[in-house]
Design a protein around this motif. Structure first.
Motif, PDB file in Angstrom:
ATOM      1  N   ASP A 375       0.850  -1.191   0.000  1.00 52.24           N
ATOM      2  CA  ASP A 375       0.000   0.000   0.000  1.00 52.24           C
ATOM      3  C   ASP A 375       0.886   1.240   0.000  1.00 52.24           C
ATOM      4  O   ASP A 375       1.821   1.352   0.803  1.00 52.24           O
ATOM      5  N   PHE A 376       0.611   2.162  -0.897  1.00 58.62           N
ATOM      6  CA  PHE A 376       1.384   3.407  -0.926  1.00 58.62           C
ATOM      7  C   PHE A 376       0.559   4.487  -1.612  1.00 58.62           C
ATOM      8  O   PHE A 376      -0.413   4.204  -2.325  1.00 58.62           O
ATOM      9  N   ALA A 377       0.942   5.726  -1.353  1.00 54.54           N
ATOM     10  CA  ALA A 377       0.288   6.873  -1.990  1.00 54.54           C
ATOM     11  C   ALA A 377       1.195   7.513  -3.022  1.00 54.54           C
ATOM     12  O   ALA A 377       0.751   7.865  -4.121  1.00 54.54           O
ATOM     13  N   THR A 378       2.459   7.684  -2.675  1.00 53.26           N
ATOM     14  CA  THR A 378       3.440   8.232  -3.607  1.00 53.26           C
ATOM     15  C   THR A 378       4.684   7.372  -3.562  1.00 53.26           C
ATOM     16  O   THR A 378       5.002   6.756  -2.539  1.00 53.26           O
ATOM     17  N   ALA A 379       5.395   7.301  -4.679  1.00 52.24           N
ATOM     18  CA  ALA A 379       6.641   6.539  -4.750  1.00 52.24           C
ATOM     19  C   ALA A 379       7.403   6.971  -5.990  1.00 52.24           C
ATOM     20  O   ALA A 379       6.813   7.405  -6.982  1.00 52.24           O
ATOM     21  N   ARG A 380       8.714   6.826  -5.918  1.00 54.90           N
ATOM     22  CA  ARG A 380       9.555   7.193  -7.048  1.00 54.90           C
ATOM     23  C   ARG A 380       9.618   6.065  -8.080  1.00 54.90           C
ATOM     24  O   ARG A 380       9.358   4.907  -7.774  1.00 54.90           O
ATOM     25  N   THR A 381       9.997   6.429  -9.285  1.00 53.77           N
ATOM     26  CA  THR A 381      10.229   5.435 -10.327  1.00 53.77           C
ATOM     27  C   THR A 381      11.290   4.438  -9.856  1.00 53.77           C
ATOM     28  O   THR A 381      12.326   4.826  -9.336  1.00 53.77           O
ATOM     29  N   GLY A 382      11.002   3.136 -10.039  1.00 51.27           N
ATOM     30  CA  GLY A 382      11.945   2.097  -9.636  1.00 51.27           C
ATOM     31  C   GLY A 382      11.762   1.598  -8.225  1.00 51.27           C
ATOM     32  O   GLY A 382      12.470   0.680  -7.800  1.00 51.27           O
ATOM     33  N   SER A 383      10.830   2.190  -7.478  1.00 49.56           N
ATOM     34  CA  SER A 383      10.595   1.738  -6.105  1.00 49.56           C
ATOM     35  C   SER A 383      10.002   0.333  -6.097  1.00 49.56           C
ATOM     36  O   SER A 383       9.198  -0.034  -6.970  1.00 49.56           O
ATOM     37  N   ASN A 384      10.400  -0.474  -5.103  1.00 52.55           N
ATOM     38  CA  ASN A 384       9.796  -1.794  -4.932  1.00 52.55           C
ATOM     39  C   ASN A 384       8.377  -1.630  -4.413  1.00 52.55           C
ATOM     40  O   ASN A 384       8.164  -1.008  -3.377  1.00 52.55           O
ATOM     41  N   VAL A 385       7.415  -2.191  -5.150  1.00 53.71           N
ATOM     42  CA  VAL A 385       6.016  -2.045  -4.757  1.00 53.71           C
ATOM     43  C   VAL A 385       5.323  -3.397  -4.605  1.00 53.71           C
ATOM     44  O   VAL A 385       4.110  -3.453  -4.435  1.00 53.71           O
ATOM     45  N   GLY A 386       6.074  -4.499  -4.648  1.00 51.37           N
ATOM     46  CA  GLY A 386       5.452  -5.807  -4.477  1.00 51.37           C
ATOM     47  C   GLY A 386       6.354  -6.922  -4.937  1.00 51.37           C
ATOM     48  O   GLY A 386       7.545  -6.738  -5.194  1.00 51.37           O
ATOM     49  N   GLN A 387       5.775  -8.101  -5.056  1.00 44.21           N
ATOM     50  CA  GLN A 387       6.513  -9.287  -5.462  1.00 44.21           C
ATOM     51  C   GLN A 387       5.590 -10.216  -6.227  1.00 44.21           C
ATOM     52  O   GLN A 387       4.390 -10.306  -5.931  1.00 44.21           O
ATOM     53  N   VAL A 388       6.139 -10.906  -7.218  1.00 40.55           N
ATOM     54  CA  VAL A 388       5.390 -11.919  -7.961  1.00 40.55           C
ATOM     55  C   VAL A 388       6.075 -13.258  -7.754  1.00 40.55           C
ATOM     56  O   VAL A 388       7.300 -13.359  -7.802  1.00 40.55           O
ATOM     57  N   ARG A 389       5.272 -14.291  -7.487  1.00 40.56           N
ATOM     58  CA  ARG A 389       5.796 -15.643  -7.263  1.00 40.56           C
ATOM     59  C   ARG A 389       5.001 -16.618  -8.124  1.00 40.56           C
ATOM     60  O   ARG A 389       3.779 -16.490  -8.267  1.00 40.56           O
ATOM     61  N   LEU A 390       5.711 -17.585  -8.680  1.00 37.61           N
ATOM     62  CA  LEU A 390       5.045 -18.640  -9.439  1.00 37.61           C
ATOM     63  C   LEU A 390       5.910 -19.892  -9.432  1.00 37.61           C
ATOM     64  O   LEU A 390       7.063 -19.867  -9.011  1.00 37.61           O
ATOM     65  N   THR A 391       5.306 -20.984  -9.890  1.00 33.33           N
ATOM     66  CA  THR A 391       6.007 -22.259  -9.979  1.00 33.33           C
ATOM     67  C   THR A 391       5.940 -22.743 -11.413  1.00 33.33           C
ATOM     68  O   THR A 391       4.873 -22.774 -12.014  1.00 33.33           O
ATOM     69  N   VAL A 392       7.087 -23.101 -11.970  1.00 30.38           N
ATOM     70  CA  VAL A 392       7.140 -23.654 -13.329  1.00 30.38           C
ATOM     71  C   VAL A 392       8.003 -24.896 -13.297  1.00 30.38           C
ATOM     72  O   VAL A 392       9.118 -24.883 -12.770  1.00 30.38           O
ATOM     73  N   ALA A 393       7.453 -25.968 -13.847  1.00 32.02           N
ATOM     74  CA  ALA A 393       8.182 -27.244 -13.908  1.00 32.02           C
ATOM     75  C   ALA A 393       8.719 -27.652 -12.542  1.00 32.02           C
ATOM     76  O   ALA A 393       9.824 -28.153 -12.412  1.00 32.02           O
ATOM     77  N   GLY A 394       7.931 -27.419 -11.501  1.00 34.59           N
ATOM     78  CA  GLY A 394       8.312 -27.829 -10.160  1.00 34.59           C
ATOM     79  C   GLY A 394       9.223 -26.877  -9.435  1.00 34.59           C
ATOM     80  O   GLY A 394       9.555 -27.109  -8.267  1.00 34.59           O
ATOM     81  N   GLU A 395       9.639 -25.780 -10.066  1.00 30.65           N
ATOM     82  CA  GLU A 395      10.570 -24.850  -9.438  1.00 30.65           C
ATOM     83  C   GLU A 395       9.853 -23.565  -9.044  1.00 30.65           C
ATOM     84  O   GLU A 395       9.134 -22.969  -9.847  1.00 30.65           O
ATOM     85  N   LYS A 396      10.080 -23.126  -7.810  1.00 30.91           N
ATOM     86  CA  LYS A 396       9.479 -21.894  -7.323  1.00 30.91           C
ATOM     87  C   LYS A 396      10.379 -20.714  -7.656  1.00 30.91           C
ATOM     88  O   LYS A 396      11.569 -20.728  -7.357  1.00 30.91           O
ATOM     89  N   LEU A 397       9.800 -19.689  -8.285  1.00 29.81           N
ATOM     90  CA  LEU A 397      10.548 -18.506  -8.688  1.00 29.81           C
ATOM     91  C   LEU A 397       9.838 -17.264  -8.186  1.00 29.81           C
ATOM     92  O   LEU A 397       8.622 -17.250  -8.002  1.00 29.81           O
ATOM     93  N   SER A 398      10.596 -16.199  -7.965  1.00 29.25           N
ATOM     94  CA  SER A 398       9.995 -14.941  -7.536  1.00 29.25           C
ATOM     95  C   SER A 398      10.819 -13.790  -8.085  1.00 29.25           C
ATOM     96  O   SER A 398      11.995 -13.942  -8.417  1.00 29.25           O
ATOM     97  N   ALA A 399      10.183 -12.634  -8.165  1.00 23.27           N
ATOM     98  CA  ALA A 399      10.870 -11.428  -8.624  1.00 23.27           C
ATOM     99  C   ALA A 399      10.207 -10.217  -7.973  1.00 23.27           C
ATOM    100  O   ALA A 399       8.992 -10.212  -7.709  1.00 23.27           O
ATOM    101  N   ALA A 400      11.018  -9.197  -7.705  1.00 24.17           N
ATOM    102  CA  ALA A 400      10.489  -7.953  -7.153  1.00 24.17           C
ATOM    103  C   ALA A 400       9.761  -7.180  -8.250  1.00 24.17           C
ATOM    104  O   ALA A 400      10.157  -7.193  -9.414  1.00 24.17           O
TER     105      ALA A 400
END
Length: 429
Positions: A375-400
């Motif tokens: 949750d945020f109201a203002t933020a600069r370009t490039g700021s971390n605003v969350g994370q995505v996680r998924l599983t492909v071929a049995g492997e868990k991966l994530s990225a900011a």
């Protein structure tokens, strides 16, 4: 003498209200928190890469599962998927769903169940086992019946490792019975323990009736047996045995390695056998590599009609693997997983900052992504605003997830002209 003047009193009251209102309104709007942006989840466009699915056998039943994937991501770091020991759900299956006779694949179950009950440290040979008259009689019986056997004599001494080598590499039926009796007291007691082990390891569609697989009722599904292949390949004792097969055992007794098959295709055999009821059955792992990265999978083919058919089917599988395995941009830089809109009209997206690429089968479809947002109201370009996680071929991966455009404070003018929004944000906080 003074007199009461209502107009003056009203003016004082109105002035007081105005002054108090300004005293609250000004700080609330100018200094209060801004309302958080509104987030909408989005799904990135699918990759344009044409998938090449695994080509499995039209005969009997077959399945393959990811065993391990060593890959390099765009940051240059190297990682091992599924921790090198975890076998994923099958990425492809074909043929019949029901359990079929598994022939000598049952001996792989025997080896793993015995090692579970009586483990051997990597590099060691385990305890000395003195063979009995019953072990000698088993050899005579199987040899007379024309079933695979390796000669033993009563009172001979074999190490546990040598027993397992004869069992797996030589596919010796008498050694299957001997090691089962030694570990569990009787073959019947072994069968009880083996079926419990199968259930405990998620192979609930399979069952063994004997230690050899010669019994038609020792059956398994292709899905279960592909998983079994992965368990065998990641067991340190079994994997070492397959990597350096013995040619001579106790008393220089020779053993023919029955597991090797199509090694030139990148295949490592674990069990290869034939019975009238089961047909040709093959348990294996296979590896595809581009020199820098590699992809390994386990597999099971059961019910193949002939060895020629098995050869053709495995060759087709490996051709599809070489065509289908490669760098897969599972989480591509710039892919958007959410859009944001502020109350004052600024818009931005939450995008993957750094690609997560995996060397995998291009036919592998990632599971639905799980996105968490801040949750945020203002933020600069490039700021971390969350994370995505998924599983492909049995492997868990994530990225900011990073903000592709900044969302700035709207300024005092907008704040003063939107008191309800500002006061609501203050109350919400």
């Amino acid at each position: 003498m003074s007199s009461f003047r209502p107009g003056r009193l009203l003016g004082i009251l109105v002035g007081t209200v105005v002054i108090l209102g300004l005293g609250v309104y000004g700080p609330a709007t100018l200094l209060g928190p801004l309302p958080a942006v509104t987030a909408i989840r989005v799904t990135p466009a699918a990759t344009s890469t044409t998938p090449t699915p695994p080509v499995l056998s039209p005969n009997g039943a077959s399945a393959i599962a990811v065993l391990a994937a060593t890959t390099s991501d765009s940051s240059g770091t190297t990682s091992t998927g599924a921790d090198g020991t975890t076998v994923s759900e099958p990425i492809a299956t074909a043929g019949l769903d029901q359990a079929l006779p598994m022939a000598s694949i049952a001996k792989v179950v025997t080896a793993l169940v015995v090692l579970d009950a009586k483990p051997i440290a990597a590099g060691e040979s385990g305890p000395i086992v003195t063979l009995t008259a019953a072990d000698f009689q088993s050899y005579l019986d199987y040899n007379k019946a024309g079933a695979r056997s390796v000669a033993v004599f009563a009172d001979e001494q074999w190490t546990q490792l040598e027993l397992l080598q004869a069992l797996l590499l030589g596919s010796s039926n008498n050694h299957a019975d001997s090691v089962a009796r030694w570990a569990f007291g009787s073959v019947d007691a072994y069968v009880v323990a083996a079926n419990a082990w199968l259930d405990d390891n998620g192979m609930t569609g399979s069952v063994v009736i004997d230690a050899t697989g010669l019994h038609d009722a020792s059956v398994g599904t292709a899905t279960d047996l592909a998983h079994l292949a992965g368990l065998a390949a990641t067991d340190p004792v079994v994997s070492a045995m397959l990597a350096s097969p013995a040619s001579a055992l106790a008393n220089r007794r020779g053993v023919e390695n029955t597991t090797s098959y199509l090694a030139e295709e990148g295949i490592t055999g674990i069990s290869r056998s034939y019975t009238d009821a089961a047909g040709v059955c093959f348990l294996f792992t296979a590896r595809v590599s581009d020199g820098a990265s590699s992809f390994t999978f386990s597999g099971a083919y059961i019910g193949e009609p002939t060895y020629d058919a098995l050869t053709a089917d495995l060759t087709a599988l490996m051709a599809s693997a070489r065509a289908g395995v490669g760098p897969l941009p599972v989480l591509a830089a710039g892919d958007a997983y959410a859009t944001f809109r502020s109350a004052w009209g600024d818009e931005a997206s939450a995008v993957v900052g750094v690609s997560r690429t995996r060397y995998a089968w291009q036919a592998a479809t990632p599971e639905a992504a799980k996105v968490t947002l801040e949750d945020f109201a203002t933020a600069r370009t490039g700021s971390n605003v969350g994370q995505v996680r998924l599983t492909v071929a049995g492997e868990k991966l994530s990225a900011a997830l990073k903000l592709d455009e900044g969302i700035a404070d709207p300024g005092p003018g907008w704040r003063l002209l939107h008191p309800i929004v500002m006061i609501t944000a203050l109350l919400d906080q």
